[in-house]
Design a protein around this motif. Sequence first.
Motif, mmCIF file in Angstrom:
data_model
loop_
_atom_site.group_PDB
_atom_site.id
_atom_site.type_symbol
_atom_site.label_atom_id
_atom_site.label_comp_id
_atom_site.label_asym_id
_atom_site.label_seq_id
_atom_site.Cartn_x
_atom_site.Cartn_y
_atom_site.Cartn_z
ATOM 1 N N ALA A 250 0.828 -1.209 0.000
ATOM 2 C CA ALA A 250 0.000 0.000 0.000
ATOM 3 C C ALA A 250 0.865 1.263 0.000
ATOM 4 O O ALA A 250 0.536 2.258 0.664
ATOM 5 C CB ALA A 250 -0.961 -0.013 1.195
ATOM 6 N N GLU B 152 1.461 3.546 -2.174
ATOM 7 C CA GLU B 152 0.879 4.787 -2.719
ATOM 8 C C GLU B 152 0.070 5.529 -1.664
ATOM 9 O O GLU B 152 -0.203 6.715 -1.821
ATOM 10 C CB GLU B 152 -0.010 4.482 -3.939
ATOM 11 C CG GLU B 152 0.741 3.912 -5.134
ATOM 12 C CD GLU B 152 0.922 2.405 -5.059
ATOM 13 O OE1 GLU B 152 0.653 1.826 -3.987
ATOM 14 O OE2 GLU B 152 1.335 1.807 -6.071
ATOM 15 N N SER C 25 1.524 -0.933 -13.195
ATOM 16 C CA SER C 25 1.263 -1.542 -14.507
ATOM 17 C C SER C 25 0.191 -0.749 -15.233
ATOM 18 O O SER C 25 0.475 -0.115 -16.246
ATOM 19 C CB SER C 25 0.952 -3.040 -14.395
ATOM 20 O OG SER C 25 0.085 -3.318 -13.347
ATOM 21 N N SER C 26 -1.033 -0.710 -14.724
ATOM 22 C CA SER C 26 -2.065 0.084 -15.419
ATOM 23 C C SER C 26 -1.966 1.572 -15.072
ATOM 24 O O SER C 26 -2.491 2.410 -15.792
ATOM 25 C CB SER C 26 -3.455 -0.428 -15.039
ATOM 26 O OG SER C 26 -3.721 -0.117 -13.681
ATOM 27 N N GLY C 27 -1.340 1.899 -13.952
ATOM 28 C CA GLY C 27 -1.252 3.296 -13.511
ATOM 29 C C GLY C 27 -2.440 3.736 -12.665
ATOM 30 O O GLY C 27 -2.475 4.850 -12.156
ATOM 31 N N THR D 201 -3.521 2.762 -9.670
ATOM 32 C CA THR D 201 -3.264 3.004 -8.239
ATOM 33 C C THR D 201 -2.617 4.371 -8.041
ATOM 34 O O THR D 201 -2.953 5.091 -7.093
ATOM 35 C CB THR D 201 -2.391 1.887 -7.647
ATOM 36 O OG1 THR D 201 -2.953 0.627 -8.006
ATOM 37 C CG2 THR D 201 -2.311 1.981 -6.141
HETATM 38 O O1 PRP Z 1 -0.582 0.283 -11.781
HETATM 39 P P1 PRP Z 1 -1.587 -0.665 -11.180
HETATM 40 O O2 PRP Z 1 -2.200 -1.568 -12.205
HETATM 41 O O3 PRP Z 1 -2.616 0.047 -10.362
HETATM 42 O O4 PRP Z 1 -0.802 -1.690 -10.216
HETATM 43 C C1 PRP Z 1 0.164 -1.268 -9.301
HETATM 44 C C2 PRP Z 1 -0.135 -1.721 -7.918
HETATM 45 O O5 PRP Z 1 -0.098 -3.152 -7.837
HETATM 46 C C3 PRP Z 1 0.817 -3.537 -6.815
HETATM 47 O O6 PRP Z 1 0.207 -3.657 -5.590
HETATM 48 P P2 PRP Z 1 -0.385 -5.040 -5.049
HETATM 49 O O7 PRP Z 1 -1.818 -5.127 -5.395
HETATM 50 O O8 PRP Z 1 0.484 -6.197 -5.452
HETATM 51 O O9 PRP Z 1 -0.273 -4.803 -3.500
HETATM 52 P P3 PRP Z 1 0.908 -4.245 -2.585
HETATM 53 O O10 PRP Z 1 0.511 -2.841 -2.280
HETATM 54 O O11 PRP Z 1 0.874 -5.148 -1.395
HETATM 55 O O12 PRP Z 1 2.218 -4.327 -3.338
HETATM 56 C C4 PRP Z 1 1.802 -2.382 -6.746
HETATM 57 O O13 PRP Z 1 2.472 -2.335 -5.494
HETATM 58 C C5 PRP Z 1 0.929 -1.187 -6.985
HETATM 59 O O14 PRP Z 1 0.354 -0.759 -5.772
#
Ligand code: PRP
Length: 235
Positions: A161, A163, A179-181, A183
């Motif tokens: 978490a 972000e 990846s998608s941006g 978050t």
């Molecule tokens: O660009 P996006 O497509 O939004 O993906 C990015 C998110 O995915 C991962 O989190 P994850 O769900 O693995 O949880 P984490 O916060 O525990 O790393 C990563 O840490 C980002 O928070």
Amino acid sequence: MLKLGVPSKGRLMEQTFEWFGARGLTLARTGSDREYAGAVMGCEGVELVLLSAGEIPRELAAGRIHLGVTGSDLVRDRLADWPDQVAELAALGFGHADLILAVPACWVDVETLDDLDAAAAAFRRAHGFRLRIATKYHRLVREFLQDQGVADYQLVDSQGATEGTVKNLTAEAIADITSSGETLRANHLRILTGGLIHESQAMLFAARGADWTNGASEVLDHLLPVLGLTRPQGL
Ligand SMILES: O=P(O)(O)OC[C@H]1O[C@H](OP(=O)(O)OP(=O)(O)O)[C@H](O)[C@@H]1O
Ligand SMILES: Nc1ncnc2c1ncn2[C@@H]1O[C@H](COP(=O)(O)OP(=O)(O)OP(=O)(O)O)[C@@H](O)[C@H]1O
């Protein structure tokens, strides 16, 4: 026996199974849904070890597995001098994610890394402590910022978490994978221009320091052509 470590859950596990399956090697979890046991069909002498993706670099470095599938980001971050410890056998074409540096979208004066450097110095003067960057990728972020000449910052550890740390006032900036941006957008963060630290994808690695005697080397000789790969130099 040759030990092959693969991620134990989620999309990384499924896509790893598909990648090997497409090459005639069937990997499967055995036992109940929750039991971390696995089997390999299609090549004699290969033992499947199901592990957390984050632990696979360490297991490779310790030589407890001969081969391992994990993200290139995790190997580079967890292992000092990673090319001395592991050899890259193949990029698997999935698990793509970018490790990036992002700041609050409202920081209109901070577009580039030079801007960040200036903002970090100003931040320290104003607040009496260094600008905080939350991340779990300590080695990669430190090396990147050193190369870019940014010095006036501190890393704060965030294992998930990440972000959310800016909103929670535990950091001013973050370095995490995207990846998608979505978050980043949802948390009002913006990637800095020049803030791409590493383009990651899943890779198959071999442990240079594993015990390749007792038949493991011969199993590898048999396995590599099945996978359409050749033995890298020095392994
Ligand atoms: O660009 P996006 O497509 O939004 O993906 C990015 C998110 O995915 C991962 O989190 P994850 O769900 O693995 O949880 P984490 O916060 O525990 O790393 C990563 O840490 C980002 O928070
Ligand atoms: N959208 C994404 N979200 C999270 N990880 C991703 C994504 N796309 C690719 N990956 C990659 O997948 C791997 C996940 O590593 P992570 O450290 O989260 O695994 P883990 O340690 O097995 O997780 P956990 O701690 O939940 O068991 C990394 O190499 C990462 O780059």
